[in-house]
Scaffold this motif. Structure first.
Motif, PDB file in Angstrom:
ATOM      1  N   ASN A  71       0.829  -1.203   0.000  1.00 53.45           N
ATOM      2  CA  ASN A  71       0.000   0.000   0.000  1.00 53.45           C
ATOM      3  C   ASN A  71       0.863   1.253   0.000  1.00 53.45           C
ATOM      4  OD1 ASN A  71       0.408  -0.653   3.040  1.00 53.45           O
ATOM      5  ND2 ASN A  71      -0.340   1.438   3.055  1.00 53.45           N
ATOM      6  N   LEU A  72       0.327   2.292  -0.602  1.00 57.27           N
ATOM      7  CA  LEU A  72       0.968   3.609  -0.638  1.00 57.27           C
ATOM      8  C   LEU A  72      -0.106   4.657  -0.446  1.00 57.27           C
ATOM      9  CD1 LEU A  72       3.715   4.984  -2.945  1.00 57.27           C
ATOM     10  CD2 LEU A  72       1.563   6.233  -2.755  1.00 57.27           C
ATOM     11  N   VAL A  73       0.152   5.608   0.433  1.00 56.56           N
ATOM     12  CA  VAL A  73      -0.750   6.728   0.658  1.00 56.56           C
ATOM     13  C   VAL A  73       0.026   8.012   0.404  1.00 56.56           C
ATOM     14  CG1 VAL A  73      -2.195   7.954   2.312  1.00 56.56           C
ATOM     15  CG2 VAL A  73      -2.118   5.454   2.341  1.00 56.56           C
ATOM     16  N   GLY A  74      -0.453   8.839  -0.517  1.00 54.54           N
ATOM     17  CA  GLY A  74       0.177  10.118  -0.816  1.00 54.54           C
ATOM     18  C   GLY A  74      -0.727  11.269  -0.428  1.00 54.54           C
ATOM     19  N   ASN A  75      -0.139  12.448  -0.245  1.00 51.56           N
ATOM     20  CA  ASN A  75      -0.912  13.644   0.091  1.00 51.56           C
ATOM     21  C   ASN A  75      -0.281  14.871  -0.540  1.00 51.56           C
ATOM     22  OD1 ASN A  75      -2.955  12.735   2.183  1.00 51.56           O
ATOM     23  ND2 ASN A  75      -1.070  12.046   3.171  1.00 51.56           N
ATOM     24  N   ARG A  89       3.834   7.777   1.898  1.00 57.43           N
ATOM     25  CA  ARG A  89       4.167   6.750   2.873  1.00 57.43           C
ATOM     26  C   ARG A  89       3.762   5.394   2.311  1.00 57.43           C
ATOM     27  NH1 ARG A  89       1.839  10.653   7.510  1.00 57.43           N
ATOM     28  NH2 ARG A  89       0.869  11.438   5.615  1.00 57.43           N
ATOM     29  N   SER A  90       4.691   4.443   2.371  1.00 58.64           N
ATOM     30  CA  SER A  90       4.464   3.172   1.676  1.00 58.64           C
ATOM     31  C   SER A  90       4.925   1.994   2.509  1.00 58.64           C
ATOM     32  CB  SER A  90       5.204   3.168   0.331  1.00 58.64           C
ATOM     33  OG  SER A  90       6.599   3.377   0.521  1.00 58.64           O
ATOM     34  N   ASN A  91       4.280   0.855   2.247  1.00 60.97           N
ATOM     35  CA  ASN A  91       4.631  -0.424   2.869  1.00 60.97           C
ATOM     36  C   ASN A  91       4.519  -1.466   1.756  1.00 60.97           C
ATOM     37  OD1 ASN A  91       5.456  -1.778   5.185  1.00 60.97           O
ATOM     38  ND2 ASN A  91       3.392  -2.424   5.707  1.00 60.97           N
ATOM     39  N   ILE A  92       5.648  -1.870   1.157  1.00 62.88           N
ATOM     40  CA  ILE A  92       5.655  -2.669  -0.071  1.00 62.88           C
ATOM     41  C   ILE A  92       6.218  -4.055   0.219  1.00 62.88           C
ATOM     42  CG2 ILE A  92       6.547  -2.829  -2.420  1.00 62.88           C
ATOM     43  CD1 ILE A  92       6.734   0.246  -2.409  1.00 62.88           C
ATOM     44  N   PHE A  93       5.409  -5.081  -0.097  1.00 64.52           N
ATOM     45  CA  PHE A  93       5.821  -6.472   0.056  1.00 64.52           C
ATOM     46  C   PHE A  93       6.204  -7.014  -1.321  1.00 64.52           C
ATOM     47  CE2 PHE A  93       2.952  -5.539   3.505  1.00 64.52           C
ATOM     48  CZ  PHE A  93       3.499  -6.179   4.601  1.00 64.52           C
ATOM     49  N   LEU A  94       7.436  -7.468  -1.484  1.00 63.11           N
ATOM     50  CA  LEU A  94       7.855  -8.055  -2.745  1.00 63.11           C
ATOM     51  C   LEU A  94       7.382  -9.506  -2.825  1.00 63.11           C
ATOM     52  CD1 LEU A  94      11.398  -6.541  -3.326  1.00 63.11           C
ATOM     53  CD2 LEU A  94       9.141  -5.579  -3.773  1.00 63.11           C
ATOM     54  N   TRP A 105       8.289   9.744   3.182  1.00 63.31           N
ATOM     55  CA  TRP A 105       8.898  10.954   2.619  1.00 63.31           C
ATOM     56  C   TRP A 105       7.944  12.117   2.829  1.00 63.31           C
ATOM     57  CZ3 TRP A 105      10.251   8.861  -2.980  1.00 63.31           C
ATOM     58  CH2 TRP A 105      11.015   7.692  -2.863  1.00 63.31           C
ATOM     59  N   ARG A 106       8.475  13.247   3.274  1.00 65.56           N
ATOM     60  CA  ARG A 106       7.612  14.398   3.549  1.00 65.56           C
ATOM     61  C   ARG A 106       8.313  15.708   3.206  1.00 65.56           C
ATOM     62  NH1 ARG A 106       5.233  12.909   9.618  1.00 65.56           N
ATOM     63  NH2 ARG A 106       5.300  10.645   9.353  1.00 65.56           N
TER      64      ARG A 106
END
Length: 398
Positions: A71-75, A89-94, A105-106
């Motif tokens: 998942n990735l959430v951007g703003n 902000r991301s949480n990536i499962f390969l 990142w902000r």
């Protein structure tokens, strides 16, 4: 240049991880991809109302049978308090969950109130009883903030445990303190007094460090879990040779558990969350100290404004009861929750757990994508001494 070098090194590690972990499904790397390009309307006490765009994406980087949802959430947001908030902000499962990439990142041009250190600070302006001549109570701060956090985690065998390393960079600049009323010239702001006492600049500072991380990732879906648990141990080392203004180290502990109450309706559950954030050695500048609402997604401490409590060490806990509002559908749901936080302050001689600040509230949920559990959440929460707030966000609080 040192900070840039280590940022590039983390990117290279991530690229290597991707190449090793993505050995199948190469023809369709983004299985179950869902993008919700929502126009964003949000609210919380620190920012007021927020307007902009907040794309939220979920997908799988491998076989759906063996690979969790990424998942990735951007703003990109502008607020009624004249703030710009840009983040990813991301949480990536390969593939097959062999690797996890965690990013935060902000770039903020923002402001928020601060009240001094510890759990006993009042809402209204006053002179500190422990530090004569130091301002206690609400003080506004304008500042710019750049954050680059990237962590690469490798699974241990076929277990649910991961070990990894990360690079974390925070740069605070253009810091300005002010209050609406006229202050006596001898009264000092909490931020400036603390930084001067420990030898930090009052207008700009940098924290640059490496983290050593151990994670247990056992949740079914990270953005909105129905069952199982998650644990994190992260030891952060901020040496001056990497660009930190002063060398320091800190320890973060985070644990979350989800207890389904109905096997047929797993959305009916109790979730519990606890974390501790501790300064282990050296000193941190004021804005880098543990603070309420400064977890990765800014969700802790409902009932208080972000930054309402701050100190060298912090303990936080929360419990939430989640339930569906429909007999046979999951579109609408509700929550009730309670939380509690405590912060220490060496400079004010306040011990951790010397005072505890509780919060509580209720919430409403709208699940806009049931398969990937993308949810809009709206909560109203109350804290002590008249503190309260409305919170509108994407996905569950924790």
């Amino acid at each position: 240049m040192k900070n840039l070098f280590f940022a590039l090194a983390i990117f290279l590690l991530a690229t290597t991880a991707y190449g090793q972990g993505d050995t199948s499904y190469r023809a369709n790397k983004f299985n179950d991809f869902k993008l919700v390009p929502l126009p964003a309307i949000g609210s919380n006490p620190a920012n007021g109302w927020l307007f902009g765009v907040a794309p939220s994406a979920t997908w799988r980087m491998g076989d759906p049978a063996t690979t969790k949802l990424s998942n990735l959430v951007g703003n990109i947001l502008y607020t009624t308090k004249k703030q710009w908030l840009i983040s990813s902000r991301s949480n990536i499962f390969l593939n097959e969950d062999e690797w996890i990439l965690v990013g935060d990142w902000r770039y903020f041009i923002t402001s928020q109130p601060t009240f001094g250190l510890g759990s006993s600070t009042p809402n209204d302006p006053t002179e500190s009883p422990n530090q004569p001549g130091v301002y206690w109570g609400e003080q506004q701060m304008d500042f710019s903030w750049i954050r680059f956090y990237e962590t690469v985690l490798k699974r241990v065998g076929t277990s649910k445990f991961y070990l990894g390393v990360g690079y974390h960079l925070d740069v605070y600049s253009k810091i300005e303190n002010f209050v609406e009323e006229e202050l006596p010239s001898e009264i000092r702001f909490s931020h400036d007094f603390y930084n001067d006492q420990l030898g930090f600049d009052t207008e700009r500072y940098t924290i640059s460090g490496i983290t050593l991380n151990a994670v247990m990732e056992n949740r079914d879906v990270a953005v909105s879990p129905y069952e199982k648990n998650f644990a994190l141990i992260s030891y952060k080392i901020n040496p001056s040779f990497l660009g930190s203004d002063q060398s320091s180290s800190s320890l973060l502990l985070d644990y979350r558990h989800y207890f389904p109450l109905n096997k047929q309706r797993k959305r009916h559950l109790i979730g519990v969350w606890g974390y501790g954030n501790f300064l282990v050695s050296g000193n941190l500048p004021y804005m880098a100290l543990p603070s309420i609402g400064y977890d990765m997604f800014g969700r802790s401490g409902r009932g208080y404004a972000q930054g309402r409590f701050r100190g060298e060490s912090a303990l936080y806990t929360e419990a939430e009861y989640r339930f569906p509002l429909q007999r046979n559908k999951n579109t609408f749901g509700g929550t009730v929750f309670v939380n509690a936080a405590s912060f220490s302050s060496r400079i004010d001689n306040e011990k951790l757990l010397g005072k505890i600040n509780p919060g509580y509230g209720v919430g409403f949920r709208v699940m806009i994508n049931e398969k990937n559990r993308t949810t809009i959440s709206a909560d109203y929460a109350f804290g002590q001494k008249g503190n309260s707030g409305f919170y509108l966000n994407i996905n569950e609080t924790f």
